[in-house]
Structure formats: C-alpha cells, structure tokens
Design a protein around this motif. Sequence first.
Motif, PDB file in Angstrom:
ATOM      1  N   LEU A 451       1.086  -1.261   0.096  1.00 45.41           N
ATOM      2  CA  LEU A 451       0.119   0.083  -0.012  1.00 45.41           C
ATOM      3  C   LEU A 451       0.998   1.191   0.270  1.00 45.41           C
ATOM      4  N   LYS A 452       2.007   1.110  -0.840  1.00 49.99           N
ATOM      5  CA  LYS A 452       2.692   2.433  -0.961  1.00 49.99           C
ATOM      6  C   LYS A 452       2.112   3.346  -1.220  1.00 49.99           C
ATOM      7  N   ASP A 453       2.297   4.648  -0.748  1.00 46.76           N
ATOM      8  CA  ASP A 453       1.745   6.193  -1.034  1.00 46.76           C
ATOM      9  C   ASP A 453       0.245   6.032  -1.011  1.00 46.76           C
ATOM     10  N   GLN A 454      -0.479   5.060  -0.023  1.00 44.75           N
ATOM     11  CA  GLN A 454      -1.949   4.936  -0.075  1.00 44.75           C
ATOM     12  C   GLN A 454      -2.233   4.887   1.353  1.00 44.75           C
ATOM     13  N   GLU A 455      -1.668   5.818   2.120  1.00 44.27           N
ATOM     14  CA  GLU A 455      -2.072   5.836   3.641  1.00 44.27           C
ATOM     15  C   GLU A 455      -3.431   5.639   3.718  1.00 44.27           C
ATOM     16  N   ASP A 456      -4.067   6.458   3.266  1.00 43.09           N
ATOM     17  CA  ASP A 456      -5.679   6.506   3.760  1.00 43.09           C
ATOM     18  C   ASP A 456      -6.343   5.306   3.438  1.00 43.09           C
ATOM     19  N   ILE A 457      -5.765   4.413   2.412  1.00 37.88           N
ATOM     20  CA  ILE A 457      -6.392   2.806   2.381  1.00 37.88           C
ATOM     21  C   ILE A 457      -5.994   1.990   3.412  1.00 37.88           C
ATOM     22  N   GLU A 458      -4.544   2.469   4.013  1.00 37.57           N
ATOM     23  CA  GLU A 458      -4.133   1.720   4.855  1.00 37.57           C
ATOM     24  C   GLU A 458      -4.843   1.744   6.092  1.00 37.57           C
ATOM     25  N   LYS A 459      -5.128   3.249   6.437  1.00 42.77           N
ATOM     26  CA  LYS A 459      -6.026   3.389   7.588  1.00 42.77           C
ATOM     27  C   LYS A 459      -7.170   2.910   7.713  1.00 42.77           C
ATOM     28  N   ALA A 460      -7.899   3.035   6.215  1.00 41.46           N
ATOM     29  CA  ALA A 460      -9.307   2.393   6.077  1.00 41.46           C
ATOM     30  C   ALA A 460      -9.267   0.989   6.528  1.00 41.46           C
ATOM     31  N   LEU A 461      -8.236   0.259   6.107  1.00 37.29           N
ATOM     32  CA  LEU A 461      -8.091  -1.283   6.448  1.00 37.29           C
ATOM     33  C   LEU A 461      -7.906  -1.468   7.966  1.00 37.29           C
ATOM     34  N   PHE A 462      -7.059  -0.824   8.469  1.00 38.03           N
ATOM     35  CA  PHE A 462      -6.569  -1.105  10.025  1.00 38.03           C
ATOM     36  C   PHE A 462      -6.895  -0.394  11.031  1.00 38.03           C
ATOM     37  N   ASP A 463      -7.529   0.880  10.895  1.00 35.31           N
ATOM     38  CA  ASP A 463      -8.033   1.642  11.916  1.00 35.31           C
ATOM     39  C   ASP A 463      -9.521   1.444  11.940  1.00 35.31           C
ATOM     40  N   TYR A 464     -10.247   1.193  11.067  1.00 37.16           N
ATOM     41  CA  TYR A 464     -11.754   1.235  11.282  1.00 37.16           C
ATOM     42  C   TYR A 464     -12.202  -0.114  11.105  1.00 37.16           C
ATOM     43  N   THR A 465     -13.397  -0.371  11.813  1.00 33.63           N
ATOM     44  CA  THR A 465     -14.069  -1.869  11.769  1.00 33.63           C
ATOM     45  C   THR A 465     -15.307  -1.617  11.193  1.00 33.63           C
ATOM     46  N   ILE A 466     -15.424  -2.395  10.001  1.00 35.89           N
ATOM     47  CA  ILE A 466     -16.637  -2.523   9.008  1.00 35.89           C
ATOM     48  C   ILE A 466     -16.805  -3.723   8.722  1.00 35.89           C
ATOM     49  N   TYR A 467     -17.690  -4.578   9.438  1.00 33.92           N
ATOM     50  CA  TYR A 467     -17.693  -6.118   9.498  1.00 33.92           C
ATOM     51  C   TYR A 467     -19.175  -6.459   8.864  1.00 33.92           C
ATOM     52  N   PRO A 468     -19.054  -6.518   7.470  1.00 35.80           N
ATOM     53  CA  PRO A 468     -20.469  -6.732   7.000  1.00 35.80           C
ATOM     54  C   PRO A 468     -21.065  -8.337   7.383  1.00 35.80           C
ATOM     55  N   ALA A 469     -22.384  -8.244   7.618  1.00 34.28           N
ATOM     56  CA  ALA A 469     -23.093  -9.336   7.979  1.00 34.28           C
ATOM     57  C   ALA A 469     -22.837 -10.622   7.144  1.00 34.28           C
ATOM     58  N   ALA A 470     -22.739 -10.399   5.778  1.00 34.18           N
ATOM     59  CA  ALA A 470     -22.192 -11.594   4.943  1.00 34.18           C
ATOM     60  C   ALA A 470     -21.015 -12.370   5.446  1.00 34.18           C
ATOM     61  N   LEU A 471     -20.102 -11.388   5.671  1.00 36.43           N
ATOM     62  CA  LEU A 471     -18.647 -11.887   6.053  1.00 36.43           C
ATOM     63  C   LEU A 471     -18.655 -12.441   7.426  1.00 36.43           C
ATOM     64  N   PHE A 472     -19.634 -12.076   8.217  1.00 33.47           N
ATOM     65  CA  PHE A 472     -19.968 -12.547   9.767  1.00 33.47           C
ATOM     66  C   PHE A 472     -20.221 -14.103   9.577  1.00 33.47           C
ATOM     67  N   HIS A 473     -21.177 -14.143   8.850  1.00 36.96           N
ATOM     68  CA  HIS A 473     -21.810 -15.575   8.658  1.00 36.96           C
ATOM     69  C   HIS A 473     -20.831 -16.521   7.820  1.00 36.96           C
ATOM     70  N   LYS A 474     -20.071 -15.798   6.873  1.00 37.83           N
ATOM     71  CA  LYS A 474     -18.992 -16.814   6.207  1.00 37.83           C
ATOM     72  C   LYS A 474     -17.858 -17.108   7.235  1.00 37.83           C
ATOM     73  N   ASP A 475     -17.506 -16.150   7.721  1.00 35.22           N
ATOM     74  CA  ASP A 475     -16.259 -16.441   9.117  1.00 35.22           C
ATOM     75  C   ASP A 475     -16.758 -17.688   9.770  1.00 35.22           C
ATOM     76  N   ALA A 476     -18.132 -17.497  10.663  1.00 35.97           N
ATOM     77  CA  ALA A 476     -18.642 -18.418  11.724  1.00 35.97           C
ATOM     78  C   ALA A 476     -18.526 -19.679  10.948  1.00 35.97           C
ATOM     79  N   THR A 477     -19.217 -19.939   9.857  1.00 33.60           N
ATOM     80  CA  THR A 477     -19.357 -21.151   9.254  1.00 33.60           C
ATOM     81  C   THR A 477     -17.795 -21.758   8.964  1.00 33.60           C
ATOM     82  N   ILE A 478     -17.079 -20.942   8.468  1.00 31.03           N
ATOM     83  CA  ILE A 478     -15.696 -21.616   7.957  1.00 31.03           C
ATOM     84  C   ILE A 478     -15.050 -21.968   9.444  1.00 31.03           C
ATOM     85  N   LYS A 479     -14.977 -21.171  10.697  1.00 34.10           N
ATOM     86  CA  LYS A 479     -14.362 -21.330  11.803  1.00 34.10           C
ATOM     87  C   LYS A 479     -15.044 -22.598  12.228  1.00 34.10           C
ATOM     88  N   ALA A 480     -16.523 -23.189  12.236  1.00 33.48           N
ATOM     89  CA  ALA A 480     -17.023 -24.397  12.493  1.00 33.48           C
ATOM     90  C   ALA A 480     -16.487 -25.470  11.701  1.00 33.48           C
TER      91      ALA A 480
END
Length: 567
Positions: A451-480
């Motif tokens: 992410l060179k020269d893309q600090e704002d996208i790096e912050k978006a990925l690591f400093d903010y939590t946006i956890y979509p419902a569909a991803l929640f369902h997927k992560d839970a299923t895969i973990k199980a």
Amino acid sequence: MGSERRSDRSKGSVWEELYKDGNDRCRVLFALNTVGAGRSTTMLWETKPPAPHSAEPRPWISEQETAATHLERNLQEIDAMCATGYIAARVQVLVCEPIPGVWTDWMDAQLPHCGGKFDPMKAGADSNPKVEDRASPVQVVVTANAKTADVCHDLKSGFMEQRMQDLILSPPYLSDKDVDVTKFDPAVKTTHPDLVSSDDHDLFVAMKWSTLVTFRSIHGFLQASADLAIAAVSEDNQTPMEKDDESDGVTVVLSSAPSSPYLIPSFVRVSYVSEENNKVAKWRMHGDFFHPASWETCKDSFDMSWIPGSLSGPGGVTPVCQDNNKDCGQWWVYFAEEQMPTTPEVYANEVTAPLVQGGSNFIWMLTERQRQEIVKVKVCVHAAGDDKSKKDQCGDFPQAVIPLGDLESFLMNFTPNTALGKKHASSRFPGYSRAEEREKDREAVKERKQLKDQEDIEKALFDYTIYPAALFHKDATIKAARARDFLITGAKRDADAVGPQKVKSSYYDVTITKPREATSAWCQAIARKGLCTLYAEYFRSFVDDRCMEACGMKKNWTPIEKVTDEL
C-alpha cells in the motif's frame, strides 16, 4: 420460559381495558432508553411531535435529522406485534427529565392495537377517552432527579444503562439492603408498584431509541432460548462428557449442573453503508451500498461451539433429538470478547457492563426465567460484598451466544445509519484480544510495500471496523467447519496442506472450476431470511436434510470427495 403468574383478565382490570379480546397473550415489556434522542442539536422533547393520525402529507425528513422517525418506526413495529393477537406490549420510556404531554399522547397514538388512541376516522375510536382517563400502553419514567439530571444526559456516564437494568431485573436489594440469600423469591419484584416493570411479564426487551426492534428478532430470541433450555434439561446431557468431547475444543455440553455455562442469546447492531456515509466504509465494502455491517465486532470477537441437543420442537420447550445422538444439535457463535462500540457508548459500557458477557448494552432481551436466574446471581454477589471467596460461589454471569442457522435475526438495525466509518478509541476496538497479531499484519503490509503512497487506504483497512453481515456468516461457518476438520484429520493431518482436508462447507468451500450447485445457495438464502426457525417444525423433523448445513444443524459438515484426474 415466561412468568407462571398470568394476568388478571376480569372485567374492569387494566388488561381488559387494553385488550378487549380477553385472550392470554405473551406479555412483552419494552424499556426504551431515550438519552441522546434529539432533532439536530436540540433535545427531541423540546420540539413538537408530528400530529397523530393527521390526514395531510408529512414533510420529508432525512433519517439522520430527528430521532422522532426512529421512535415512530419502533412504535409501529410494536403495534404490529399487538395486532397479531399473540403479544401484549407495554412500553416504558425512560427519560432524564419530565417531557411535555403532547409527546406522551403522540406515542400512545402510535400503539392503537396495544390499547392506545385509535384514529378518530376509524370505527371504534369513540370509546377512546383522553390518555389521562384510561390505561395506556405507554409509561414515561423519569429516572433522574435534579442532582443527577446532568449525569443522566451524559452519554458516557452509563447512568441510563444502569437504570434500565435495575428496572427490568428489579433485584430486592434496591429496596432492602439486607436480603436473605436463602429465602428471597426472585419472581417477586419489590420496586414501586406504579412502575409497569413491577408487573409480571414473559419477555423483557431493553433497547436504545436508535435500535430497531422487529418481530423477527423476538421470534428468533425465543426460539434460541427454547433451544438452549431443552439442551440444559436433556437426559443425554446429564451424563459426564466423553473424552472425545473434552478434547474436541468446540463441543459445549449444557446440563442442569451448577458448573454448566449459562448461555443467553444476544444481539449485534449493524448499520448500512449508504451514499451519505464516510468513504472509509465504502472502501472497506468495495462499493457495495446498502449492506448491513457491524462495527462493534470482528472475526476475532467470537469462537464457534457445537451444543448437543440444542434443538427445541413445536409446542414449547420440547426435545427433537432422540436416542443419545451426540450429532444432533446446533452450531452457535460464542462471544469470546466484549462488543466494542465507538465513543461515547464504549465509555458507558465501562461504567455499566452489559448483563450478558459479550452481549450488547443497547439491545438485549430476557425471558422471565432468565431474569430470575440473573437476579439470583446478582443478589448473591451483593450479599458477598468484598469477600472474593463468597463471590466465586455465586456462579458466572451469563455468556452471549447466537445460533449460526439464524444469525441474521440477531443483527439489529442501528436506524440513524451513521455508525460506520468512525474510528474506535485507542485500545478499545474489536479484536482487542489479538491486537499484537493485527499490528504484525500491518507491519508486514508496510514491508511488502503493498500500500505504498496509499496511507488513507491503509488506515481504512486497519484503523476502522466495518464487518459486513455476509462476512460474519462466512467467517462463523468456516471457523466451525475447520474446527471439525482439524479434529477428524487429527494426527494424519498434512501440515503443508492449505484448506480443508476431510470435511468442508458445501456453500463456502468451492472452487472456480467446480462452482456450487443451486441447492446450497437456496438453503443459504433460506437461512439468511430466518426461515430455518420460522419453519423449524419442518426443518427439524429431519425428513429433508438438504438444508441442515445452512441451518447450522450438521455437526460434521460435508465430506470432501477425492477428485481423480480426468483426461
């Protein structure tokens, strides 16, 4: 699961006045925390409400402009519950200072099917006197006095969250400091009899004005509570666990023993990524607008557990699993961390912790039976004082869980829709238990210069939590699915192999060359719409096993077939 004492339905009683049909309904108390409700920068109660039952068209108001639209939406949903004839709703509106009568009248008019004021243009409205002269489904409770009003208005203080817990639980030590732990009855409430919350109810719903309660969420909560209740009393679960189960790492056996964990279904709030939201949220969601996403949880906030026997059939709390079948049960999302909202609510949580570990302070439900169990623990802890050894004997506070097969029913709308794209307070973010690993991931991305020269996208990925419902369902299923895969492969597991080896999720573990068939996608849609529990009588009859995996009822998932090379 409700109160054993039923309502007085005789002529002249409050019940008969509110509900003319005389049926014994499920009594639900809604406690509404209104702190912070306003119109722009003005407190809501200092403005005028819309005219109730008015015929003229209403001016357009944006969803962020006033709390009145969110309050109205909630009251309409509650009124629709009463209209079914199965639910009797009472609404306790918690405020910091007395509010104008016009607002009480307006709220009462939103609940005609619950006993409120009918539209004067409709039949049956003539016998609807003024709210002062009749029973009303709405009760406004001023929770603060002149000295505590400022603290009550402070969103960081946790004041109203504590008041809400006290009103619903009504523990005896609020009115009597010297409670005899051995003799008190948790079913008896000692709070002031004029409070609606002092009456007997079957279900309690505590919520903030910004959360939208739905009939689906109440149905899902009751079904999940019945599932956990039947697992705890199942004869198969009263015997000690086998060694296989103990080393499993994911199986949790509930029983009536004091050492058994006490689980209560809990909720997670979601907001929608919309055109008006912060660009950080849009980047995280890849431009997928109007998709619900959580900001208080992430993939590290939960583990997965298999609970044998946790399936309740029709007609109340009735067993479905038979013949000591350990493979009959349900997968559950088991919260390993506390939910982490953004400021100011995160500070309110630190002052007044949620009743259920891993649960939400801004939308939670309890059945009467669950309320009594929590009151027993609270009274024991209160009597123990500073004696740690006595406190340890009181038992644990309940743990938050969500059924995997009905996950979306426990994701509650944050109606102002302004939560996403906000930064969490330092050291108070979801995934805090794995903060070091997250920091290492960030350093690795920097070293690779991805992410060179893309600090704002790096912050978006690591400093903010946006956890979509569909991803929640997927992560839970895969973990199980991975948890079972690791157990089944055991010592034979190929250390260098990536992905599942013995069992997989039929919906999520697919390749580009062999895409999923239609049936698993249909079953996934059924689960996401909450139909696994709405039609539980069919899906739990086991006559059709096609959707068992999507409904979270298949312990060993789908076996992986060996692929042979074809010319």
